[in-house]
Design a protein around this motif. Sequence first.
Motif, PDB file in Angstrom:
ATOM      1  N   ASP A 165      -4.091  32.955  58.611  1.00 52.70           N
ATOM      2  CA  ASP A 165      -2.937  33.609  57.970  1.00 52.70           C
ATOM      3  C   ASP A 165      -1.650  32.809  58.136  1.00 52.70           C
ATOM      4  O   ASP A 165      -0.571  33.382  58.355  1.00 52.70           O
ATOM      5  CB  ASP A 165      -2.760  35.032  58.509  1.00 52.70           C
ATOM      6  CG  ASP A 165      -3.931  35.935  58.206  1.00 52.70           C
ATOM      7  OD1 ASP A 165      -4.587  35.731  57.164  1.00 52.70           O
ATOM      8  OD2 ASP A 165      -4.214  36.847  59.013  1.00 52.70           O
ATOM      9  N   THR A 166      -1.742  31.484  58.024  1.00 54.88           N
ATOM     10  CA  THR A 166      -0.560  30.636  58.127  1.00 54.88           C
ATOM     11  C   THR A 166      -0.785  29.343  57.353  1.00 54.88           C
ATOM     12  O   THR A 166      -1.933  28.974  57.070  1.00 54.88           O
ATOM     13  CB  THR A 166      -0.219  30.329  59.610  1.00 54.88           C
ATOM     14  OG1 THR A 166       1.062  29.699  59.683  1.00 54.88           O
ATOM     15  CG2 THR A 166      -1.263  29.449  60.268  1.00 54.88           C
ATOM     16  N   GLY A 167       0.293  28.659  57.046  1.00 55.93           N
ATOM     17  CA  GLY A 167       0.207  27.369  56.381  1.00 55.93           C
ATOM     18  C   GLY A 167       0.084  26.247  57.397  1.00 55.93           C
ATOM     19  O   GLY A 167      -0.050  26.491  58.603  1.00 55.93           O
ATOM     20  N   LEU A 168       0.148  25.023  56.894  1.00 55.42           N
ATOM     21  CA  LEU A 168       0.081  23.875  57.786  1.00 55.42           C
ATOM     22  C   LEU A 168       1.315  23.835  58.686  1.00 55.42           C
ATOM     23  O   LEU A 168       2.426  24.105  58.237  1.00 55.42           O
ATOM     24  CB  LEU A 168       0.006  22.572  56.987  1.00 55.42           C
ATOM     25  CG  LEU A 168      -1.294  22.309  56.232  1.00 55.42           C
ATOM     26  CD1 LEU A 168      -1.157  21.058  55.374  1.00 55.42           C
ATOM     27  CD2 LEU A 168      -2.466  22.185  57.184  1.00 55.42           C
TER      28      LEU A 168
ATOM     29  N   ARG B 164      -8.110  28.275  57.391  1.00 63.29           N
ATOM     30  CA  ARG B 164      -8.070  26.854  57.045  1.00 63.29           C
ATOM     31  C   ARG B 164      -8.301  26.042  58.316  1.00 63.29           C
ATOM     32  O   ARG B 164      -7.825  26.431  59.390  1.00 63.29           O
ATOM     33  CB  ARG B 164      -6.699  26.502  56.459  1.00 63.29           C
ATOM     34  CG  ARG B 164      -6.606  25.098  55.930  1.00 63.29           C
ATOM     35  CD  ARG B 164      -5.276  24.849  55.255  1.00 63.29           C
ATOM     36  NE  ARG B 164      -5.348  23.638  54.447  1.00 63.29           N
ATOM     37  CZ  ARG B 164      -4.347  23.154  53.760  1.00 63.29           C
ATOM     38  NH1 ARG B 164      -3.183  23.778  53.741  1.00 63.29           N
ATOM     39  NH2 ARG B 164      -4.488  22.050  53.059  1.00 63.29           N
TER      40      ARG B 164
ATOM     41  N   THR C 183      -9.893  32.562  51.389  1.00 62.99           N
ATOM     42  CA  THR C 183      -9.423  33.938  51.575  1.00 62.99           C
ATOM     43  C   THR C 183     -10.655  34.820  51.744  1.00 62.99           C
ATOM     44  O   THR C 183     -11.614  34.724  50.975  1.00 62.99           O
ATOM     45  CB  THR C 183      -8.618  34.418  50.346  1.00 62.99           C
ATOM     46  OG1 THR C 183      -7.502  33.524  50.175  1.00 62.99           O
ATOM     47  CG2 THR C 183      -8.114  35.837  50.534  1.00 62.99           C
TER      48      THR C 183
ATOM     49  N   ASN D  81      -2.260  32.365  65.405  1.00 59.41           N
ATOM     50  CA  ASN D  81      -2.428  31.814  64.064  1.00 59.41           C
ATOM     51  C   ASN D  81      -2.930  30.371  64.061  1.00 59.41           C
ATOM     52  O   ASN D  81      -3.303  29.850  63.012  1.00 59.41           O
ATOM     53  CB  ASN D  81      -1.110  31.877  63.281  1.00 59.41           C
ATOM     54  CG  ASN D  81      -0.623  33.293  63.123  1.00 59.41           C
ATOM     55  OD1 ASN D  81       0.261  33.727  63.851  1.00 59.41           O
ATOM     56  ND2 ASN D  81      -1.214  34.027  62.215  1.00 59.41           N
TER      57      ASN D  81
ATOM     58  N   THR E 297      -7.932  26.088  51.853  1.00 57.80           N
ATOM     59  CA  THR E 297      -7.704  27.431  52.390  1.00 57.80           C
ATOM     60  C   THR E 297      -8.658  28.388  51.712  1.00 57.80           C
ATOM     61  O   THR E 297      -8.804  28.360  50.486  1.00 57.80           O
ATOM     62  CB  THR E 297      -6.249  27.878  52.132  1.00 57.80           C
ATOM     63  OG1 THR E 297      -5.367  26.950  52.772  1.00 57.80           O
ATOM     64  CG2 THR E 297      -6.001  29.282  52.658  1.00 57.80           C
TER      65      THR E 297
ATOM     66  N   THR F 221      -6.382  34.609  55.347  1.00 60.67           N
ATOM     67  CA  THR F 221      -6.650  33.222  54.956  1.00 60.67           C
ATOM     68  C   THR F 221      -7.100  32.443  56.184  1.00 60.67           C
ATOM     69  O   THR F 221      -6.640  32.693  57.303  1.00 60.67           O
ATOM     70  CB  THR F 221      -5.417  32.549  54.330  1.00 60.67           C
ATOM     71  OG1 THR F 221      -4.346  32.523  55.286  1.00 60.67           O
ATOM     72  CG2 THR F 221      -4.993  33.264  53.057  1.00 60.67           C
TER      73      THR F 221
END
Length: 143
Positions: free
Chosen positions: A79-82, A117, A138, A94, A136, A115
């Motif tokens: 549940d986070t981006g790079l 990744r 889901t 996260n 990523t 999400t």
Amino acid sequence: MIKYLTALAAAAAVSLPLAAAAQMDRTPAPEGANVYIITPSDGERVTSPVTVRFGANNVGVAPSGVDHENTGHHHLLVDTGLPNLNSPIPADDNHIHFGGGQTQTTIDLEPGEHTLRLLMGDARHVPHDPPIASATITITVAE
């Protein structure tokens, strides 16, 4: 508390040239390296706990601290981006580290959409250059 404040003061004293030097210190990614999530599949409906299996091509998996050419270890981003690619990957709920060289985990997730990744880190938990990151996916955790 004092040690924490001292560390913050020391971190604040880092100059821009030193920060730029850290960027140049990233480990080169092996040519053609990639990581991917084997299971679950993108769009899958699952129950918690969720078993996540990691895959890697053209890059070896080694524990953190082991500095062999063309290796790294997995980090699961939930549940986070790079994160900042020029610094060690954070360690929190996260950003889950697998410094033992693990290639799967079972995690508890609340019901709902999430999400996932993968991001490979070098022996120091710093992303390679260029970063070795999966797509990523889901998933939906059933109630």
